[in-house]
Design a protein around this motif. Structure first.
Motif, PDB file in Angstrom:
ATOM      1  N   PRO C  39       0.832  -1.209   0.000  1.00 56.05           N
ATOM      2  CA  PRO C  39       0.000   0.000   0.000  1.00 56.05           C
ATOM      3  C   PRO C  39       0.859   1.249   0.000  1.00 56.05           C
ATOM      4  N   LYS C  44      -3.690   6.276   5.475  1.00 54.32           N
ATOM      5  CA  LYS C  44      -4.751   6.852   6.314  1.00 54.32           C
ATOM      6  C   LYS C  44      -5.308   6.083   7.515  1.00 54.32           C
ATOM      7  N   LYS C  45      -6.468   5.938   7.537  1.00 54.25           N
ATOM      8  CA  LYS C  45      -7.439   5.194   8.321  1.00 54.25           C
ATOM      9  C   LYS C  45      -7.360   5.116   9.835  1.00 54.25           C
ATOM     10  N   ASN C  46      -8.179   4.303  10.224  1.00 51.90           N
ATOM     11  CA  ASN C  46      -8.394   3.695  11.517  1.00 51.90           C
ATOM     12  C   ASN C  46      -7.333   3.917  12.600  1.00 51.90           C
ATOM     13  N   MET C  47      -7.476   4.939  13.354  1.00 52.12           N
ATOM     14  CA  MET C  47      -6.490   5.220  14.383  1.00 52.12           C
ATOM     15  C   MET C  47      -6.922   4.722  15.750  1.00 52.12           C
ATOM     16  N   LEU C  48      -7.900   3.814  15.747  1.00 55.45           N
ATOM     17  CA  LEU C  48      -8.404   3.322  17.030  1.00 55.45           C
ATOM     18  C   LEU C  48      -7.294   2.654  17.821  1.00 55.45           C
ATOM     19  N   ASN C  49      -7.253   2.950  19.067  1.00 55.58           N
ATOM     20  CA  ASN C  49      -6.248   2.315  19.897  1.00 55.58           C
ATOM     21  C   ASN C  49      -6.669   0.893  20.198  1.00 55.58           C
ATOM     22  N   LEU C  50      -5.824  -0.030  19.829  1.00 56.69           N
ATOM     23  CA  LEU C  50      -6.168  -1.425  19.986  1.00 56.69           C
ATOM     24  C   LEU C  50      -6.354  -1.798  21.444  1.00 56.69           C
ATOM     25  N   LEU C  51      -5.536  -1.207  22.297  1.00 57.71           N
ATOM     26  CA  LEU C  51      -5.633  -1.531  23.716  1.00 57.71           C
ATOM     27  C   LEU C  51      -7.025  -1.286  24.275  1.00 57.71           C
ATOM     28  N   LEU C  54      -8.922  -4.265  23.322  1.00 63.45           N
ATOM     29  CA  LEU C  54      -8.486  -5.517  23.924  1.00 63.45           C
ATOM     30  C   LEU C  54      -8.277  -5.312  25.394  1.00 63.45           C
ATOM     31  N   LYS C  56      -9.634  -7.087  27.815  1.00 62.14           N
ATOM     32  CA  LYS C  56      -9.825  -8.259  28.657  1.00 62.14           C
ATOM     33  C   LYS C  56      -8.448  -8.740  29.076  1.00 62.14           C
ATOM     34  N   VAL C  57      -8.279  -8.896  30.306  1.00 66.14           N
ATOM     35  CA  VAL C  57      -6.948  -9.236  30.794  1.00 66.14           C
ATOM     36  C   VAL C  57      -6.937 -10.640  31.337  1.00 66.14           C
ATOM     37  N   LYS C  58      -5.922 -11.370  30.938  1.00 64.47           N
ATOM     38  CA  LYS C  58      -5.847 -12.738  31.464  1.00 64.47           C
ATOM     39  C   LYS C  58      -4.646 -12.855  32.372  1.00 64.47           C
ATOM     40  N   GLN C  59      -4.828 -13.342  33.527  1.00 63.47           N
ATOM     41  CA  GLN C  59      -3.705 -13.625  34.399  1.00 63.47           C
ATOM     42  C   GLN C  59      -3.052 -14.895  33.904  1.00 63.47           C
ATOM     43  N   SER C  60      -1.785 -14.800  33.614  1.00 62.91           N
ATOM     44  CA  SER C  60      -1.153 -16.002  33.074  1.00 62.91           C
ATOM     45  C   SER C  60      -0.383 -16.785  34.126  1.00 62.91           C
TER      46      SER C  60
END
Lengths: 334, 521, 60
Positions: C39, C44-51, C54, C56-60
């Protein structure tokens, strides 16, 4: 109504460092760097590697895919993948990966409050050594008795040219770390980084275990081991040009105390009061990446020797005690 | 003894593979010593210490795999060592070598290909417009397979194309045959005198296949993309294509295929048809018959009908609506009777699963006259598939529609989607299953086999309830297509599937069977 | 070069995208060049913060 189609995949988990990265750099284009039966590495630019895997072990900058079959059949080296904010998409439309429902795996979650007492760690280390002695002696494992400084009921080693060649250097390295002669250890690392078979050479896996243990020790005891950050970063830096990109990436993460989930779980069980089957995790690590697991475990056992001593000394000498570099430390009896 | 080094750049294998490899190579007769590893400095040091170094070591990087060997050339060659290496690898790793030059950009590709005249674009929709623009600016024609291109971009780009006298086929254009060469999804058909401009991919495919079956050929087949005849685009490419076929000396008759256009657009097309010196067959699927006849064009009642009329008109023969079957009525009656006899009383429902959008559309138009059919391309909003009462009722699905292809290959490329629908949507109340089997370029290697396997599974499942099911299919393909038309038909028939010579006939047969079921109920 | 000119020439294709189209054309003897498409920079586009998605937090 309909089962998921072959080429539409969902991410089960995503490493938090990758989530951060995607949030900061949306719309990246990655190229498939390497393809293994259960994992694919994507390269962004020159150095940033992202891993997609379905084998149940998620690494830093990784995504765990919820596919049972060999999803990597859809992908080949050179393919281009668009890394959108909430999904990955092969430019060829061969597959998409939906990230929206992925749970975040915390790469730095290893530190919990209750560290195990030293005696416990010693016991755990012994258990590991005895268990490891029973495993097929591939990679560096023929050196287990020598490096663990144990005489063991050991089958004749399945010696290989790599382990024979590097035996001395590894031993001297472990001794240098044990006496906290980190500058010497760093020089010795020049003889280790990039050495060994595999796309993550055996010594790199060995060193990765060290880096993680060192980092944990540093974090739990701020200021106690002032040389660790520089040591770790130096190793990571050296690795850049001296080993494969995949391995250099692993070491980079390890320098920050980050390692893939099953390794993380194993180390957590060793060092913290966390319920977990030690040998179950050890077995998982062993199975992961063929000899990489064995090499990592060997490194872990050696690093734990240092760790026990380091913690013992800080316990003995109290909160404000410092460990002087180049000062010989008593070797704990085993 | 001689030393050789083999290098594989950017090659990554796990340690076990490499260890096994080392061991295997070490065992070879004539190999005295061999080391396999990544080209890190230290590994190369080891190799040197083992006396295996060669001048190639200089060029190695850590990301290269090396095989350093000391061999007795009287016994074995390095090539044999490498072959053994490859053999071992082929067992696990996939291998695909591509010797072709890959240009890094459109610009460099055009430079590398003097005389380039067509750009075929199938990149993600949001990036496609920019590439189309570049292609048109460079004076090349465009076939735009990508969809999800904003309509404003489509308009702007088509206007530019028209200005420059270029083709901009698309977006969402899946079928074209230019200068006798099939592009994207198209069938292998003979060259000839009939030119086609089509806004519907599989519709175009069906027409070209039928023309070929009737012994005629195609001069040019131009695609316009699915949205071309909407008000906003104004039929720009349909008109562009139409006019070029009128001017084309090789074309003697023109066929236009589309869903009913916006009225203003239809007007424009009729105006051109009126003054066309060549006969024009217009299949605006379900369109205004009177209006078409009024301008001297030939209207159609199905895709097959369009092809038949085109061939007849080309040959100067009389033509009429083809509403029946190729087989004699008596035989059709037998087939219908036998089919219905297979079914139990509660097996009354239709499941039509299409991979081709226009073929599904044709089915809906013909079947929807006599029964209420729920669909994702319903004739009226109330018949939308979401309104299906508790899964009971007649269903006809276009599996190539967006909702089913998001993130997965089109069902023509990969039969998996339809295979799943066979499993999920067919049960003991299904009486008739109707499918299309599309052959040709772009299509799956054995669509008939996939359908046959699904039918086999269904039959096994239903036999446990003491039931059977009627399956009707048509094969959109020619004897020149790689998927072997005859074998495809045999494969389907071996599973008891009733194979009709066209989609229209398959649909008509389905209609007859369904009417008969209703009568019996 | 108009559409009718195209009809008189040998078709020479540049393929941007799905390799299978390139392969199909090649198998028919059509001259075709594949583009290693990327590309355009500054996409351009989608500047949404992924965090924020996402979380949901998983205790590992």
């Amino acid at each position: 109504m309909v089962d998921m189609a072959m080429n539409e995949m969902n991410a089960k988990s995503i490493a938090d460092d990758l989530a951060d990265f995607l949030g900061d750099h949306p719309g990246q284009l990655a190229r498939v760097h390497s393809v293994f039966p259960h994992a694919v590495n994507l390269l962004i630019g020159e150095y940033e590697l992202i891993t997609l895997t379905n084998q149940g072990d998620i690494p830093p900058m990784g995504v765990l895919v919820d596919r049972g079959e060999t999803f990597t059949k859809l992908i080949k080296t050179g393919d281009e993948i668009l890394l959108d904010v909430d999904h990955f998409r092969a430019v060829s439309r061969a597959f998409t990966m939906d990230l929206r429902d992925a749970e975040t795996w915390k790469t730095g979650s290893m530190l919990s409050i209750d560290g195990r007492p030293v005696a416990d760690i010693a016991r755990i280390r012994l258990t590991l050594i005895r268990w490891l002695a029973k495993q097929p002696a591939q990679g560096l494992l023929p050196l287990l008795p020598r490096l663990a400084r144990q005489s063991l009921d050991h089958k004749p080693a399945n010696d290989n040219i790599y382990s024979r060649y590097i035996a001395n250097d590894l031993e001297v390295f472990t001794r240098a770390i044990n006496i906290s002669d980190w500058e010497c250890a760093l020089r010795l690392a020049d003889r280790l980084i990039g050495f060994g078979i595999g796309s993550t050479p055996s010594c790199d896996d060995f060193l990765a275990a060290y880096l993680v243990i060192l980092k944990i020790a540093d974090r739990l005891n701020p200021g106690r081991f002032p040389w660790v950050p520089e040591f770790n970063q130096s190793i990571a830096h050296k690795a850049k040009n001296r080993t494969t990109l995949i391995s250099a990436t692993m070491l980079k993460h390890a320098a920050d105390g980050k390692i893939s989930q099953i390794h993380q779980q194993l180390i957590q069980t060793c060092l913290f009061n966390k319920n977990g089957e030690l040998l179950h995790f050890a077995d998982l690590v062993m199975k992961h990446g063929a000899t990489s697991g064995g090499d990592f475990l060997l490194g872990l056992i050696c690093a734990l020797e240092w760790y026990q001593a380091a913690i013992t000394n800080t316990e003995k000498e109290g909160e404000r005690a410092w460990v002087e570099p180049n000062q010989p430390q008593p070797m704990p009896g085993i | 003894m001689t030393l050789h080094t083999s290098i594989k750049r950017n090659a990554y294998y796990d340690s076990v593979t490499l260890m096994l490899l080392s061991r295997e190579l070490q065992k070879l007769e004539g190999v005295e010593d061999v080391l396999v590893g990544m080209g890190t400095d230290l590994n190369l040091d080891l190799a040197r210490d083992l006396g295996l170094a060669t001048s190639e070591f200089e060029g190695l990087t850590p990301n290269d795999l090396f095989i350093a060997a000391k061999i007795d050339e009287a016994v074995i060659s390095m090539k044999a060592v490498e072959d053994a290496f490859k053999e071992q690898l082929n067992k696990s790793a996939e291998s695909e070598s591509d010797e072709d030059y890959q240009a890094p950009s459109l610009r460099s590709a055009i430079q590398a290909l003097p005389g380039a005249n067509m750009v075929l674009i199938s990149v993600p929709g949001q990036y496609a417009a920019a590439e189309v623009e570049d292609a048109l600016d460079a004076g090349l024609h465009v076939m735009l397979f990508s969809d999800n291109v904003p309509v404003e971009d489509e308009l702007r780009l088509k206007q530019k194309a028209v200005e420059k006298g270029l083709l901009m086929m698309g977006p969402d254009c899946g079928t074209a045959i230019i200068n006798g060469k099939p592009l994207c999804f198209a069938n292998a058909v003979r060259r000839g005198k009939i030119g086609v401009v089509g806004a519907s991919g599989t519709g175009t495919q069906e027409v070209t296949v039928q023309v070929h079956k009737l012994g005629e050929g195609l001069s040019q087949v131009i695609g316009t993309g699915g949205r071309d005849l909407k008000e906003q685009i104004g039929g720009l490419m349909m008109i562009q294509g139409f006019e070029s076929l009128i001017a084309d000396p090789e074309t003697e008759l023109i066929v236009l295929i589309s869903k009913p256009p916006a009225p203003s657009v239809a007007e424009k097309i009729y105006r051109i048809a009126k003054t066309s010196p060549k006969p024009v067959v217009i299949d605006f699927i379900g369109g205004d018959r009177a209006a078409i006849e009024a301008v001297g064009a030939i209207p159609c009642i199905s895709l097959e009908d369009a092809a038949q009329k085109a061939v007849k008109a080309l040959r100067g023969q009389a033509y009429e609506d083809f509403t029946g079957f190729s087989l004699p009525e008596v035989q059709i009656e037998e087939i219908v009777e036998k089919a219905v006899a297979k079914l139990k009383d509660d097996q009354t429902e239709l499941r039509a699963l299409f991979t081709g959008g226009t073929l599904a559309d044709e089915a809906m138009k013909l079947l929807g006259v006599h029964q209420a059919i729920y669909s994702n391309i319903p004739l009226t909003p109330e018949m939308a598939i979401e309104n299906l009462p508790a899964g009971r009722g007649h269903i006809c699905l276009d599996l190539g529609e967006d909702q089913f292809t998001r993130g997965r290959p089109h069902p023509m490329i990969d039969p998996q989607t339809r295979t799943e629908f066979f499993r999920s949507h067919i049960d003991g109340q299904t009486g008739v299953i109707l499918v299309d089997v599309v052959l040709g370029f772009g299509s799956y290697s054995d669509p008939a086999g996939a359908v046959a396997a699904s039918v086999r599974e269904i039959r096994q499942r239903l036999s446990k309830q003491g039931k059977d099911v009627v399956v009707i299919a048509s094969v959109c393909g020619t004897d020149l297509d790689s998927q072997d038309l005859n074998q495809s038909i045999k494969t389907l028939e071996a599973e008891g599937i009733l194979v009709m010579p066209s989609n229209a006939q398959a649909v008509r047969l389905t209609d007859l069977v369904m009417q008969r079921i209703k009568k019996g109920a | 070069m108009s559409v009718n000119d195209l009809f008189k020439q040998e078709l020479k294709v540049v393929n941007l995208g799905l390799k299978s189209f390139h392969n199909d054309l090649k198998s028919q003897g059509v001259t075709v060049v594949q583009v290693n498409w990327k590309p355009k920079a500054g996409g351009k586009k989608n500047m949404l913060n992924l965090l924020s998605k996402l979380n949901k937090v998983k205790q590992s």
